[in-house]
Write a protein that holds these residues in place. Sequence first.
Motif, short mmCIF file in Angstrom:
data_model
loop_
_atom_site.label_atom_id
_atom_site.label_comp_id
_atom_site.label_asym_id
_atom_site.label_seq_id
_atom_site.Cartn_x
_atom_site.Cartn_y
_atom_site.Cartn_z
N THR A 184 12.51 25.29 59.97
CA THR A 184 14.26 25.88 60.02
C THR A 184 15.10 26.38 58.75
N GLY A 185 16.11 26.65 58.98
CA GLY A 185 17.02 26.26 58.16
C GLY A 185 18.23 25.89 58.08
N TYR A 186 18.48 25.42 59.42
CA TYR A 186 19.48 24.57 59.65
C TYR A 186 19.64 23.84 60.80
N LEU A 187 19.83 22.83 60.92
CA LEU A 187 19.35 21.87 62.43
C LEU A 187 21.18 21.80 62.81
N SER A 188 21.39 22.76 63.91
CA SER A 188 22.51 21.81 64.38
C SER A 188 22.53 21.22 65.51
N GLY A 189 23.14 20.66 65.97
CA GLY A 189 23.06 19.39 66.37
C GLY A 189 22.27 17.73 66.26
N THR A 190 22.03 17.92 64.45
CA THR A 190 21.48 16.24 63.99
C THR A 190 22.75 15.40 63.93
N ASP A 192 11.84 22.70 54.97
CA ASP A 192 13.21 23.24 55.58
C ASP A 192 13.06 24.82 54.80
N TYR A 193 13.50 25.79 55.34
CA TYR A 193 14.23 27.34 54.59
C TYR A 193 15.11 27.02 54.67
N THR A 194 15.18 28.79 55.20
CA THR A 194 16.49 28.96 54.66
C THR A 194 16.65 30.26 55.79
N ASN A 195 17.87 30.06 56.25
CA ASN A 195 18.33 31.61 57.25
C ASN A 195 18.12 33.03 57.28
N MET A 196 17.45 33.22 55.72
CA MET A 196 17.45 34.36 55.56
C MET A 196 15.76 34.16 55.28
N ARG A 241 20.16 9.50 55.47
CA ARG A 241 20.87 10.50 56.69
C ARG A 241 20.28 11.77 56.09
N ARG A 242 20.03 12.81 57.87
CA ARG A 242 19.62 13.96 57.32
C ARG A 242 20.58 14.71 57.81
N LEU A 243 21.05 15.67 56.81
CA LEU A 243 22.18 16.57 57.35
C LEU A 243 21.42 17.92 58.20
N PRO A 244 22.24 18.76 58.51
CA PRO A 244 21.17 20.07 59.43
C PRO A 244 21.16 21.44 58.00
N GLY A 245 21.61 21.23 56.38
CA GLY A 245 20.04 22.06 56.15
C GLY A 245 21.27 23.16 55.45
N THR A 246 20.77 23.97 55.04
CA THR A 246 21.12 24.97 54.34
C THR A 246 21.61 26.03 55.06
N GLY A 247 21.01 26.26 55.87
CA GLY A 247 21.21 27.81 56.66
C GLY A 247 21.13 29.15 55.66
N GLY A 248 21.95 29.36 55.94
CA GLY A 248 22.10 31.01 54.60
C GLY A 248 22.68 30.00 53.08
N ASN A 249 23.10 29.12 53.22
CA ASN A 249 23.76 28.45 51.50
C ASN A 249 22.56 28.83 50.19
#
Lengths: 333, 333, 258, 258
Positions: free
Chosen positions: B80-86, B105-109, C119-127
């Motif tokens: 995933t690109g984002y782990l909500s709630g980690t 890891d990847y990204t939303n796009m 610590r593992r953070l949520p990640g990049t999302g669209g960043n």
Amino acid sequence: MAEPIDSWPSGRSKLMTAREAVQRFVSDGDTIYSGFNILSLSLTNEIIRQGKKHLKAVAGSVTPNVTMMSIAGSVDRIETGYLSGTLNSKPFQEMMRDGRVKWNDYTNMTITLRLMAGGMGMPFICANSFLGTDYLKPEIMNHSRSLAEDRRREDGSISPPYAVIESPFDGKKALLYPALKPDVAIVHCQRADEEGNIQIWGPQADTKWGLWASRNVLVTAEEIVPRSVISTEPHFTVVPGFKVSAVIHEPWGAHPSGLNGHYRADRSWMELTGYGMTDWDSARQYLDEWVYGTEDHAAYITRYRERFGDDLLEALRVKDKMVPEQPAQYGWR
Amino acid sequence: MAEPIDSWPSGRSKLMTAREAVQRFVSDGDTIYSGFNILSLSLTNEIIRQGKKHLKAVAGSVTPNVTMMSIAGSVDRIETGYLSGTLNSKPFQEMMRDGRVKWNDYTNMTITLRLMAGGMGMPFICANSFLGTDYLKPEIMNHSRSLAEDRRREDGSISPPYAVIESPFDGKKALLYPALKPDVAIVHCQRADEEGNIQIWGPQADTKWGLWASRNVLVTAEEIVPRSVISTEPHFTVVPGFKVSAVIHEPWGAHPSGLNGHYRADRSWMELTGYGMTDWDSARQYLDEWVYGTEDHAAYITRYRERFGDDLLEALRVKDKMVPEQPAQYGWR
Amino acid sequence: MMIIATARQVRDGESVIVGMGPPLLSAALAKYHHAPNMWYCTESGPLDWVPTSRDLPAPIGIADHSLVEGSAMSGDMADALGAFVNGGWAQSAILQAAQIDRFGNLNTILAGTFEDPIRRLPGTGGNADIGASAQRVISTMPLESRRFKERADFRTTAGYIDGPGGRAEAGLAVQGPNVCATTMCVFSFDTPDGGLTGSCEMVLEQLFPGVSLEEVQAIVPWDLKVSPDLSYMDPPTEEELTLVRHLDNGNHLRPGRY
Amino acid sequence: MMIIATARQVRDGESVIVGMGPPLLSAALAKYHHAPNMWYCTESGPLDWVPTSRDLPAPIGIADHSLVEGSAMSGDMADALGAFVNGGWAQSAILQAAQIDRFGNLNTILAGTFEDPIRRLPGTGGNADIGASAQRVISTMPLESRRFKERADFRTTAGYIDGPGGRAEAGLAVQGPNVCATTMCVFSFDTPDGGLTGSCEMVLEQLFPGVSLEEVQAIVPWDLKVSPDLSYMDPPTEEELTLVRHLDNGNHLRPGRY
């Protein structure tokens, strides 16, 4: 050099006439997206009137307006999957044979994907459509009337119209198609607001990606509506206003093709004139009377009414309505 | 082996319970798409109840339900690109550190594009998102808790999570991402008909491509509607019925997240329980009471009402409506 | 202050991709305050959000349902991140991150190392998607020593990478981080041409009222470049403060932060 | 007869991508007649068209507005050709073409050669996309010597290419042309496994009433394979004839053709 879209501050109206739009945003040599859904005859005719030259027409399928622009001398290159209206046009057949019109073939899907790639900033995209066909033969990719020259690299070599590579993931064959980024898109839509938020419904074909991929989008709209009409049905917006360079209010703007929810295609007119493309005489006649002989689309429609009477036109209007049985609700509070 | 979707004849109702859907279409080891828009807690809880194992969760961004499935022992791999709630979950942080949960890891796009590629039968797709980042370092691509094993080829070598090649067209660097084709997708929607025509409005994120890319789509629907409701607003359909394996009628199916047009996210509940993930004790407690201790989503909602009263739930209901100012018309005759 | 400093960087009339967290608030402040014609877009699909009432708070998530009401288009990530951002139409971006380094590279994934993460953070999302393709990038984060690094613990989003020419070498468009707004000051970046020349380093541009150069340098671990026209930022106006409190609605602002 | 023979190949309950021209009519006939649960889809975006009234004629174009009314989904080519067809969800396809050859490859682009074309045809549209990926392909065209070639003048759509293993070798899914319905007979293809083994040649399966094997062989330029259980097709029923005339509404049917 046409004016770049980013010269537009947001929030400023992009309303103008077809003449102004074509003057400002279409340059000789441009690549122009004009899909079969929905053609803008208004902008097509204006491009011909202004005598634009050496345009390249692209779309999954192109409508007879591209044949028209070719015969009129504005389009001399085509990349598409389907040429609507070639069979019955001697002039166009002639131009494709003697090289006055050059082309490379793609397909409805691969042009859509190439536009998608262009719209999303990708250099290329995969599709297996031409695997196992004669299109992969080198002599065909660069046949004597192909667009090889358009693909010439700085070092003089010619970039292929599609290329087979080995996937770095599974080692299997993958066919790649280069991204397509037109300079200009012309399209007609059911409605838009002054800022250029374009709304289209009905068969979407490759429209959305054609517009995202194009540097300047010129749209004729059957109706110009307030922002609130757009924003209370935001799912119909195919591209947002900042992507659009010119908005032209053009009732009957898709004639003689149809517009879902407004009017049906004018088949009798198409058969009557075939857009006047069947031979050179009829083509010149058609262009003189219906394009050069009309100063804009309003004049074209007026002439149509004079010639055939209002009834013929009005008879095309859609009477039935398809009413949502249970309209979706967007509320959030 | 889960039942293949093509075992469904069209025109036959796919209505069933969440239990039946998970029994028939989710197998240990499956890759499961569960995007942040819109999560189906009903199917999440059922997967945990049935003790499914070794699932790989994928989506542009994943919601806390994936953290839940991990802590409950159903998910042990994530792309995933984002782990909500980690951040606030000690157990999950622990599992990611000690390797009980592996990930790349990847990204939303790029996940959206990988799903798009999977959905459209492409082996890979381009995006420049990770160019110039540490993700392109080989030791990072296959870090000790990465999914390298999932990428092992028949010849024993490991396929990369993304790869840089030279474009055969312009010779420039291009970063490729492999297609993503989940075995199952779970999602909640505003409405669907019995055949599985799914309609969703509001932020779409990667939902549509997640559903197109997945072999079996399991959907919980806030409302089951007649076909005529679907076909009079066909633009809201994200995937057609033949793409869907199971339809479950599940009011409040997205709780505690929100559903555009129906209810708001239940923030007080999220903060209260954090889905019970903050530490191991609260996690076990939460799972015992709200997942294992409820036989289905209806029971979950009933318990919620008993515990907090109907008012708290009803207060979440959306009251405002966003009414189309000038509803689009699809008429053609 | 950080929220306001960030908002002030937003220009009227430009298209903006707004990242999650505090950027949603800064962008809303700009839209309500001085940039009514900015195009407010988020990666989940809503494009050109125009609040239907000035009483509405700022969105608190990139998929907040309030973003759809009033938007010109309700699309998906292929539209918002694929076409709008990666297609090159986002004139500005506002991004938060856990760390930023000397050359503007961002870290959103973890503290420590991949093999031994603190610590593992949520990640990049669209960043990472946005940092790679937006025409202009405004990053925003508190000025703290754990956030400002000579080199980010891990680079998830490309800035100028290792300096001049880094982006071109990596195959990225020649553009990159332009501003970093913090809780004590505002930084720019030393490059005239999007990363081809110049040092491409972070440069101290503006100090918040009452903050000294020394205080900033004490937190930033490398020898900080200072702009020849270093100035003090104008203090927040009453209007800005009222607006930001109203818009935040108690979501992002914490005493002593932002 | 060709329209009806083609329609009879459509199975109830399968998802079908319907190509332009006569296939639109054949598919509509199947839907009205024996396959009410087929999924009628066209490449411009309408998926699962269900006519709202039995009085409606068949669509006359792949983007006919009548296709939207009654459809379950109104999408675009990325949905219809990209996801539905190329994604592998089209269980059957009905395609017309200008030429077909011994191994079921289709030609939609020109008669003659590329360097010296006798005539340029409109082109492939979605034909090549569909032929490459549909699970089962039904082609339909009049049985004429200019259309049936040992090798198509130009191959725009892959069938079995040059025979067994051709598709696999080319990198295509192992599947391919299954039926070719004409104005005199119906052909199948000699392969048990989608082109890996068998001769992959066209095989005469069914003759229309009153048509002889010799008449067919006289038109087909190669030594035609004949099925051991060659049979005569049942004559069209009154119901089929009435339906097809009604559905055609004077658009496709021409005296002596189809």
